[in-house]
Structures are given as C-alpha cells and as structure tokens.
Design a protein around this motif. Structure first.
Motif, PDB file in Angstrom:
ATOM      1  N   LEU A  56       0.868  -1.174   0.000  1.00  0.00           N
ATOM      2  CA  LEU A  56       0.000   0.000   0.000  1.00  0.00           C
ATOM      3  C   LEU A  56       0.909   1.229   0.000  1.00  0.00           C
ATOM      4  O   LEU A  56       1.853   1.293   0.785  1.00  0.00           O
ATOM      5  CB  LEU A  56      -0.895   0.002   1.240  1.00  0.00           C
ATOM      6  N   VAL A  57       0.649   2.160  -0.909  1.00  0.00           N
ATOM      7  CA  VAL A  57       1.384   3.424  -0.951  1.00  0.00           C
ATOM      8  C   VAL A  57       0.393   4.535  -0.622  1.00  0.00           C
ATOM      9  O   VAL A  57      -0.621   4.678  -1.289  1.00  0.00           O
ATOM     10  CB  VAL A  57       2.034   3.669  -2.339  1.00  0.00           C
ATOM     11  N   HIS A  58       0.683   5.274   0.446  1.00  0.00           N
ATOM     12  CA  HIS A  58      -0.194   6.368   0.874  1.00  0.00           C
ATOM     13  C   HIS A  58       0.452   7.687   0.468  1.00  0.00           C
ATOM     14  O   HIS A  58       1.489   8.066   0.998  1.00  0.00           O
ATOM     15  CB  HIS A  58      -0.400   6.331   2.386  1.00  0.00           C
ATOM     16  N   ASP A  59      -0.140   8.339  -0.480  1.00  0.00           N
ATOM     17  CA  ASP A  59       0.335   9.591  -1.071  1.00  0.00           C
ATOM     18  C   ASP A  59       1.624   9.367  -1.862  1.00  0.00           C
ATOM     19  O   ASP A  59       2.314   8.372  -1.670  1.00  0.00           O
ATOM     20  CB  ASP A  59       0.524  10.699  -0.038  1.00  0.00           C
ATOM     21  N   ALA A  60       1.899  10.286  -2.771  1.00  0.00           N
ATOM     22  CA  ALA A  60       3.014  10.096  -3.697  1.00  0.00           C
ATOM     23  C   ALA A  60       3.946  11.294  -3.732  1.00  0.00           C
ATOM     24  O   ALA A  60       4.712  11.454  -4.674  1.00  0.00           O
ATOM     25  CB  ALA A  60       2.468   9.809  -5.102  1.00  0.00           C
ATOM     26  N   GLY A  61       3.883  12.125  -2.722  1.00  0.00           N
ATOM     27  CA  GLY A  61       4.819  13.231  -2.629  1.00  0.00           C
ATOM     28  C   GLY A  61       4.534  14.363  -3.593  1.00  0.00           C
ATOM     29  O   GLY A  61       3.569  14.333  -4.351  1.00  0.00           O
ATOM     30  N   PRO A  62       5.386  15.386  -3.564  1.00  0.00           N
ATOM     31  CA  PRO A  62       5.142  16.601  -4.337  1.00  0.00           C
ATOM     32  C   PRO A  62       5.625  16.546  -5.779  1.00  0.00           C
ATOM     33  O   PRO A  62       6.416  15.690  -6.160  1.00  0.00           O
ATOM     34  CB  PRO A  62       5.934  17.661  -3.573  1.00  0.00           C
TER      35      PRO A  62
END
Length: 168
Positions: A56-62
């Motif tokens: 699971l990847v929560h958010d992907a940064g800017p």
C-alpha cells in the motif's frame, strides 16, 4: 565449477548458476506483520506499507517542477530497489500537489490494483488508473465508504483510514 581445471566450454555451463547472485533477495515481513517506510520527499508525504503479500502506498509526494516529481526521482527508484513490481493499493489523501504530485509516474509505470482517493471524477490522475481500480472510488462514494467502514484489509492486517466527510 568456474575455477576447476576443466575446458572453458564446461566451465561456461556454470554461469547460469551464478544468476541468483545478481538479483537482490526480496525481503517480506512475516505473516501478520508489516513494514512501514516513510520516504523523505521534502514537503508533503509518501508512506509505503508492505505486508507479506501486499503493498500500500499512501500519497506520492510533491511535484517539484514541470519535469520533476517525487514519484520519478524518489518513489519509483525506491520501489525498484526493493524489487516491487506492483502497487496493490494507492491511497491519495487529497488533491494538493504535495500529496499527489508524484502519482502520475507511479500510475504510468507500475500496475496499480486499487486507487483510493477523494479526487473528483474529471481529475487527470483518475484517467491513468485502470477503470476497475477506481469504479467504486468517486469522491462521494469514497466518503460514504470511509464513513461506513474506515478499514482497509490487506491480509490479516487491518489499517484504519480516518478522514473527515467530504462536503457535497
């Protein structure tokens, strides 16, 4: 075999036996455990949760600029170094660029099984996800889903997702 005093043709047959040495071992948590990695991506967030069978990847940064984002410069190399070939669940908490700026690269370069987000139906990132991964995740449906059952089940690990109700 390679060092034995044998003809080169016989020694060459041992080369395929050395291939596993070139591929790094893939470490997985034990059953019922998880590894959490918080990536240093600057402003914003990106968290990887790895269980024995799921990622699971929560958010992907800017997004740093038009040509650079955390997905391309940090997350994709990190996932490749960890021998991850698929994201089972990609959670995008909200549409601010410091949370979804790197998602485009992840959606384009890795298979994503499920996209959980509050992105509106016309958002460009939704077009990149496989249709079956987002059918049930429109903003209104996701708000109802979170309000009724704020839990993501991946293996025997339960992950609670707490979020405010999205105003209509």
């Amino acid at each position: 075999l390679l060092l034995l005093p044998l003809p080169w043709r016989l020694r060459a047959l041992s080369l395929p036996l050395m291939l596993p040495l070139l591929v790094p071992p893939q470490t997985r948590p034990a059953e019922g455990e998880m590894h959490v990695t918080v990536a240093d991506i600057g402003q914003g967030s990106a968290v990887l949760v790895r269980t024995r069978e799921h990622l699971l990847v929560h958010d992907a940064g800017p997004q740093y600029s038009r040509d650079s984002d955390a997905g391309q410069s940090i997350l994709l190399p990190l996932l490749r170094a960890r021998v991850e070939s698929r994201i089972d669940t990609l959670v995008l908490s909200h549409r601010d660029l410091d949370h979804v700026g790197g998602a485009r690269v992840l959606l384009e370069r890795l298979p994503v099984g499920e996209l959980l987000s509050s992105l509106e139906d016309g958002h460009p990132l939704r077009a990149l996800a496989p249709q079956d991964a987002i059918d049930r995740n429109t903003a209104a449906a996701l708000a109802d889903q979170i309000a009724q059952a704020p839990v993501a089940n991946i293996e025997p690990v339960r992950i609670s997702i707490d979020a405010p109700r999205i105003p209509e």
